[in-house]
Motif scaffolding. Structure first.
Motif, PDB file in Angstrom:
ATOM      1  N   ASP A 226     -59.881  38.145-107.394  1.00 59.65           N
ATOM      2  CA  ASP A 226     -58.979  37.430-106.274  1.00 59.65           C
ATOM      3  C   ASP A 226     -59.464  35.891-106.398  1.00 59.65           C
ATOM      4  O   ASP A 226     -59.077  35.180-105.881  1.00 59.65           O
ATOM      5  N   GLY A 227     -60.712  35.689-107.247  1.00 62.60           N
ATOM      6  CA  GLY A 227     -61.142  34.178-107.134  1.00 62.60           C
ATOM      7  C   GLY A 227     -62.351  34.025-106.359  1.00 62.60           C
ATOM      8  O   GLY A 227     -63.039  35.213-106.318  1.00 62.60           O
ATOM      9  N   PRO A 228     -62.785  32.940-105.947  1.00 66.03           N
ATOM     10  CA  PRO A 228     -64.015  32.782-105.408  1.00 66.03           C
ATOM     11  C   PRO A 228     -64.076  33.581-104.089  1.00 66.03           C
ATOM     12  O   PRO A 228     -63.256  34.194-103.327  1.00 66.03           O
ATOM     13  N   LEU A 229     -65.468  34.076-103.902  1.00 67.99           N
ATOM     14  CA  LEU A 229     -65.909  34.922-102.661  1.00 67.99           C
ATOM     15  C   LEU A 229     -66.639  34.118-101.943  1.00 67.99           C
ATOM     16  O   LEU A 229     -67.835  33.654-102.318  1.00 67.99           O
ATOM     17  N   LEU A 230     -66.595  33.928-100.796  1.00 69.71           N
ATOM     18  CA  LEU A 230     -67.462  33.083 -99.903  1.00 69.71           C
ATOM     19  C   LEU A 230     -67.745  33.927 -98.640  1.00 69.71           C
ATOM     20  O   LEU A 230     -66.899  34.618 -97.832  1.00 69.71           O
ATOM     21  N   LEU A 231     -69.069  33.941 -98.367  1.00 68.07           N
ATOM     22  CA  LEU A 231     -69.574  34.870 -97.298  1.00 68.07           C
ATOM     23  C   LEU A 231     -70.229  33.865 -96.361  1.00 68.07           C
ATOM     24  O   LEU A 231     -71.020  33.302 -96.866  1.00 68.07           O
TER      25      LEU A 231
ATOM     26  N   HIS B 278     -56.835  33.486-101.137  1.00 72.31           N
ATOM     27  CA  HIS B 278     -56.459  32.719-100.055  1.00 72.31           C
ATOM     28  C   HIS B 278     -56.402  33.479 -98.698  1.00 72.31           C
ATOM     29  O   HIS B 278     -55.734  33.068 -97.724  1.00 72.31           O
ATOM     30  N   ARG B 279     -57.169  34.533 -98.515  1.00 70.06           N
ATOM     31  CA  ARG B 279     -57.549  35.013 -97.204  1.00 70.06           C
ATOM     32  C   ARG B 279     -58.837  34.825 -96.637  1.00 70.06           C
ATOM     33  O   ARG B 279     -59.907  34.700 -97.302  1.00 70.06           O
ATOM     34  N   THR B 280     -58.920  34.687 -95.349  1.00 69.64           N
ATOM     35  CA  THR B 280     -60.071  34.727 -94.235  1.00 69.64           C
ATOM     36  C   THR B 280     -60.035  35.979 -93.666  1.00 69.64           C
ATOM     37  O   THR B 280     -59.128  36.537 -92.994  1.00 69.64           O
TER      38      THR B 280
END
Length: 89
Positions: free
Chosen positions: A12-17, A32-34
């Protein structure tokens, strides 16, 4: 990622934690989800671990980038040489 990787853990693209200094991640962003639900954040944290396992090492990443840069420059010079040769018989 290795160039021959067909699939990886972050399609889904970048993953940010977002992780407080003293706790587990509490918010994740993917595509595009938080995400804030703890179960979903944990699942994305596991996906991140899988992604890290699939990724190239820093040394291998550097070697890959250098190889891509070199081959790209060689292709550019080859095209430029053909264009100059075709323009000036």
């Amino acid at each position: 990622m290795p160039l021959d990787a067909v699939e990886h853990a972050a399609p889904d693209g970048p993953l940010l934690l977002l992780e407080p200094a003293t706790d587990r991640p509490v918010v994740a962003r993917t595509g595009h989800r938080t995400v804030t639900r703890p179960a979903e954040v944990r699942a994305l944290q596991q996906r991140y671990g899988t992604l890290r396992g699939q990724a190239l090492s820093p040394a291998d990443s550097l070697a890959l980038l250098e190889n891509l840069r070199t081959s790209s420059a060689e292709r550019f010079h080859a095209r430029a040489g053909r264009a100059a040769g075709g323009a000036h018989p």
